[in-house]
Design a protein around this motif. Structure first.
Motif, PDB file in Angstrom:
ATOM      1  N   ARG A 237       0.867  -1.184   0.000  1.00  0.00           N
ATOM      2  CA  ARG A 237       0.000   0.000   0.000  1.00  0.00           C
ATOM      3  C   ARG A 237       0.894   1.221   0.000  1.00  0.00           C
ATOM      4  N   PHE A 263      -6.823   0.165  -2.954  1.00  0.00           N
ATOM      5  CA  PHE A 263      -7.232   1.221  -2.033  1.00  0.00           C
ATOM      6  C   PHE A 263      -6.365   2.425  -2.323  1.00  0.00           C
ATOM      7  N   ALA A 303     -11.163   1.103  -3.737  1.00  0.00           N
ATOM      8  CA  ALA A 303     -11.823   1.902  -2.691  1.00  0.00           C
ATOM      9  C   ALA A 303     -11.094   3.229  -2.587  1.00  0.00           C
ATOM     10  N   SER A 305     -10.358   7.010  -0.754  1.00  0.00           N
ATOM     11  CA  SER A 305     -10.339   7.728   0.509  1.00  0.00           C
ATOM     12  C   SER A 305      -9.811   9.134   0.238  1.00  0.00           C
ATOM     13  N   TRP A 407      -9.390  -3.972   0.736  1.00  0.00           N
ATOM     14  CA  TRP A 407      -9.953  -2.614   0.670  1.00  0.00           C
ATOM     15  C   TRP A 407      -9.885  -1.910   2.018  1.00  0.00           C
TER      16      TRP A 407
END
Ligand code: SF4
Length: 440
Positions: A237, A263, A303, A305, A407
């Motif tokens: 990530r 993500f 997903a 953010s 996610w």
């Protein structure tokens, strides 16, 4: 064995630095203390992002002064160090205002702590190091110690963007990327120690441009591709990104790199072009929406953010409505939203047309209501599906374990010795902030 207590304020980059400070002091015989009371050394790793950050640190230092005096009465010594962005910003002033401090280091100089400790134990007095030699810091840090299953790894520091509300360019200095070889070596050491997921950190992580030994510049996408070759590393990530640095390679990596998790935290802050310009974000709302469209085309299930600031100086009702419209259009899985608050020394702090607290509160409430609805909808959509979960720790109930989906949903399941395993689960229900599942 001596004991070390590190109190971390602020962001994940500070959490990474705190872990590295512990690595750095381990060879000096420092193990982990439960709290300041049983510590031989206390480090406050500070953050300058929130308003009154320095005052909170001074108040904590007041408590430590009392503790240090009590210990001295019992013939016990305790070193007090202040690290991080407040130390960087306040410098000498801090040593004068809080004589309890023995050592003061900035975010780019904490690698010098062992030498500074030796210096004051030989000669007494205090030690201060708060300049910006980022290159030197990463070379001087030891191999990472044990980190559990998911570990932070800083690949980039500093920022050249100068958003008008932010202190980072002043406290962390100019953008600097670590060489890819150094990042890969640290990642391999973490994985050898049991880490299954690495979160690459940077104030502008997607602006990563690491210079390799052959003089070639690596993008974040290329770095992720190289890290994906590490066999036992299951998940990659990265955070935090700037919309302007979301390049085609990185977008394509979300399609092509199976270990790059679906993500993306991509702060937009506002949906109004006038406010984005006043914030000096260097993009418009439509640029952000276009990037989101490209990312979703590459990885349809990603997903999203974001971060939002409401009540920035000059924000009108129409500007705020533009933020709400952008949120309605994108549909976020998870977000962070704040009222604008002044950071001393930043241009926005001196801007005219500051917004009243009442208006800021109303806008934040309306935005958070919408964001919560979207988060709930995102979590509800997972019910009935099967997903892989990396189990990281025991849950509250007996036989219960908690992990993360690709996610980033927190997921609970019951089983035996699940920690460290990545297992498929079926999602059966949602609680307020997590998902309930059964093993497949
Ligand atoms: S890009 Fe991020 S770190 Fe840099 S100035 Fe803007 S908000 Fe601060």
């Amino acid at each position: 064995m001596k004991k070390l207590f590190v109190k971390t304020y602020g962001c994940q980059m500070n959490a990474y630095d705190s872990a590295r400070i512990a690595d750095l002091l381990a060879p000096l015989g420092y193990g982990a203390a439960v709290g300041p009371e049983d510590a031989d050394m206390v480090v406050l790793n500070t953050c300058h992002i929130r308003e009154k950050a320095a005052e909170k640190v001074y108040s904590e230092l007041g408590t430590l002064r009392v503790l240090k005096e009590e210990k001295a009465g019992r013939g016990e010594a305790m070193l007090v160090a202040v690290a991080g962005c407040v130390a960087q910003a306040e410098g000498e002033l801090m040593l004068r205002r809080a004589p309890v401090i023995d050592l003061l280091v900035g975010p780019q100089t904490y690698h010098r702590l062992p030498e500074m400790i030796a210096r004051i134990s030989r000669a007494g007095g205090k030690a201060l190091e708060a300049d910006f030699p980022a290159l030197e810091k990463f070379d001087a840090l030891p191999d990472a110690g044990a980190r559990g299953l998911s570990a932070f790894l800083t690949v980039q520091e500093g920022c050249d963007k100068f958003c008008s509300f932010c202190v980072v360019p002043y406290t962390r200095g100019a953008e600097y990327s670590r060489p890819p070889e150094a990042v890969i070596a640290e990642a391999k050491a973490l994985v050898a120690g049991g880490v299954r997921e690495i979160v690459l950190l940077g104030q502008n992580v997607n602006a990563y441009r690491g210079e390799a030994g052959d003089g070639k510049s690596w993008s974040l996408a290329r770095l992720c591709e190289a890290l994906a070759q590490i066999d036992d590393l299951a998940r990659i990530r990265y955070t935090t990104s700037h919309p302007r640095d979301m390049d085609d390679d990185l977008i394509a990596a979300h399609r092509d790199n199976d270990k790059l998790m679906p993500f993306l935290h991509l702060p937009v802050q506002s949906g109004s072009d006038a406010i984005l310009a006043a914030m000096n974000r260097q993009h418009r709302a439509e640029d952000y929406l276009r990037t989101i469209g490209q990312v979703r085309a590459a990885r349809p299930d990603i997903a999203l953010s974001s971060d939002f600031i409401v009540g920035f100086p000059g924000e009108s009702d129409a500007d705020f409505e533009a933020t709400m419209a952008l949120v309605r259009q994108v549909k976020f899985a998870q977000t962070f939203s704040f009222k604008y608050s002044k950071r001393p020394g930043t241009p926005a702090a001196a801007a005219p047309k500051q917004i009243s607290e009442g208006v800021k509160n109303e806008r934040l409430q309306a935005l958070q209501k919408l964001l919560l609805e979207q988060q709930d909808a995102f979590n509800d959509a997972a019910i009935g599906s099967t997903m892989d979960v990396l189990f990281e720790k025991p849950g509250r109930g007996r036989g219960q374990f908690v992990g993360r989906s690709p996610w980033l949903h927190p997921v609970h399941a019951e089983g035996k010795e699940l920690i460290g395993k990545i297992l498929p689960v079926k999602i059966i229900a949602r609680t307020a902030n997590s998902l309930k599942s059964v093993l497949e």
